[in-house]
Design an enzyme around this catalytic site. Structure first.
Site, mmCIF file in Angstrom:
data_model
loop_
_atom_site.group_PDB
_atom_site.id
_atom_site.type_symbol
_atom_site.label_atom_id
_atom_site.label_comp_id
_atom_site.label_asym_id
_atom_site.label_seq_id
_atom_site.Cartn_x
_atom_site.Cartn_y
_atom_site.Cartn_z
ATOM 1 N N LEU A 75 -13.840 8.239 -1.606
ATOM 2 C CA LEU A 75 -12.947 7.246 -1.007
ATOM 3 C C LEU A 75 -12.508 7.754 0.368
ATOM 4 O O LEU A 75 -12.132 6.980 1.222
ATOM 5 C CB LEU A 75 -11.694 7.049 -1.870
ATOM 6 C CG LEU A 75 -11.758 5.987 -2.946
ATOM 7 C CD1 LEU A 75 -10.456 5.916 -3.720
ATOM 8 C CD2 LEU A 75 -12.093 4.629 -2.377
ATOM 9 N N ASN B 8 -12.006 12.015 -3.305
ATOM 10 C CA ASN B 8 -11.932 10.856 -4.193
ATOM 11 C C ASN B 8 -10.579 10.158 -4.189
ATOM 12 O O ASN B 8 -10.278 9.369 -5.079
ATOM 13 C CB ASN B 8 -12.299 11.281 -5.618
ATOM 14 C CG ASN B 8 -13.597 12.047 -5.651
ATOM 15 O OD1 ASN B 8 -13.587 13.240 -5.930
ATOM 16 N ND2 ASN B 8 -14.708 11.401 -5.317
ATOM 17 N N VAL C 92 -7.038 6.053 -6.041
ATOM 18 C CA VAL C 92 -7.809 7.097 -6.705
ATOM 19 C C VAL C 92 -9.142 6.531 -7.178
ATOM 20 O O VAL C 92 -9.192 5.470 -7.793
ATOM 21 C CB VAL C 92 -7.025 7.640 -7.925
ATOM 22 C CG1 VAL C 92 -7.830 8.654 -8.694
ATOM 23 C CG2 VAL C 92 -5.700 8.227 -7.475
ATOM 24 N N CYS C 93 -10.216 7.252 -6.886
ATOM 25 C CA CYS C 93 -11.540 6.882 -7.382
ATOM 26 C C CYS C 93 -11.865 7.833 -8.532
ATOM 27 O O CYS C 93 -12.240 8.978 -8.314
ATOM 28 C CB CYS C 93 -12.588 7.010 -6.278
ATOM 29 S SG CYS C 93 -14.253 6.579 -6.822
ATOM 30 N N LEU C 94 -11.657 7.345 -9.734
ATOM 31 C CA LEU C 94 -11.870 8.159 -10.923
ATOM 32 C C LEU C 94 -12.447 7.262 -12.007
ATOM 33 O O LEU C 94 -11.771 6.336 -12.478
ATOM 34 C CB LEU C 94 -10.540 8.786 -11.369
ATOM 35 C CG LEU C 94 -10.552 9.745 -12.519
ATOM 36 C CD1 LEU C 94 -11.436 10.961 -12.217
ATOM 37 C CD2 LEU C 94 -9.132 10.218 -12.828
#
Length: 181
Positions: A120, A76, A84-86
Site C-alpha cells: 500500500l 503494507n 492496512v493491507c492484510l
C-alpha cells in the site's frame, strides 16, 4: 451466542479486559480506538499507535475496518490514511477470529513480516527491497517522530477538542436560528 450484536459486544468487552487501552466513540461498541504497541524485538519496538476500529453491522461475519491514526512507515500500511493491507482482515476473515486476534497476532505479524510484493506504500516496499538498511533506519525514524506515547495522548486530546469545537459550533448555529439570524 446467536446474534452478531451479542458476539460484537462480547468481543469488544474481551478486548477491553486485556492490557490494551480501548476508547469508545460516543459509548458505541461499533467504533473505537485501541492503543497498540509495536512488537518487542522488532523495528517498531517502543512505538505506540492509535488504531481506529470500526465494526460493521454484520460483524463477526464481516471483517472490521482497521486504520492507524498516527503515521507508520510500512510497505503494507498506507502512510497517510493508515489503511492496512492484510489478507486475513481484508479477504480471508472468518467468524472464528476476534478483535484480540487482530491486536495480539495479526498486527504484530504484519509489523514483524512485511510483504513488499503487495504494497500500500510503494515507496516503503521499494526501499525495503532495494536497501534494507536505509528502510530499517526510516522505520525507526518514523517511530521516534510519530509513534511516541505522548503523541498518541496529544492526538486523543486534539480529537476531544475538535469534538467540543463542533458541539459549540452546532450550539451557536442553533442559537442563531432561534434568534432568527
Amino acid at each position: 451466542m446467536s446474534s452478531p450484536s451479542k458476539r460484537r459486544d462480547m468481543d469488544v468487552m474481551k478486548l477491553m479486559m486485556t492490557d490494551y487501552k480501548v476508547e469508545t466513540v460516543d459509548d458505541s461498541v461499533t467504533q473505537f480506538f485501541v492503543e497498540f504497541n509495536g512488537p518487542p524485538n522488532s523495528l517498531y519496538s517502543g512505538g505506540v499507535w492509535r488504531v481506529r476500529v470500526e465494526l460493521p453491522d454484520a460483524y463477526p461475519y464481516k471483517s472490521p475496518s482497521i486504520g492507524f491514526i498516527n503515521r507508520i512507515y510500512h510497505p503494507n500500511i498506507d502512510e497517510m490514511s493508515g489503511s492496512v493491507c492484510l489478507d486475513v482482515i481484508n479477504q480471508t476473515w472468518s467468524p472464528m477470529f476476534d478483535l484480540v486476534n487482530i491486536f495480539e497476532v495479526f498486527l504484530p505479524q504484519l509489523l514483524l513480516y512485511p510483504n513488499p510484493s503487495d504494497p500500500l506504500n510503494g515507496e516503503a516496499a521499494a526501499l525495503m527491497m532495494r536497501d534494507r538498511q536505509v528502510y530499517e533506519q526510516k522505520v525507526k525514524e518514523h517511530c521516534l517522530k510519530y509513534a511516541k506515547a505522548e503523541d498518541v495522548q496529544n492526538q486523543q486530546e486534539d480529537e476531544e477538542e475538535s469534538d467540543e469545537d463542533y458541539e459549540n459550533y452546532k450550539t451557536s448555529d442553533d442559537e442563531m436560528e432561534v434568534e432568527g439570524i
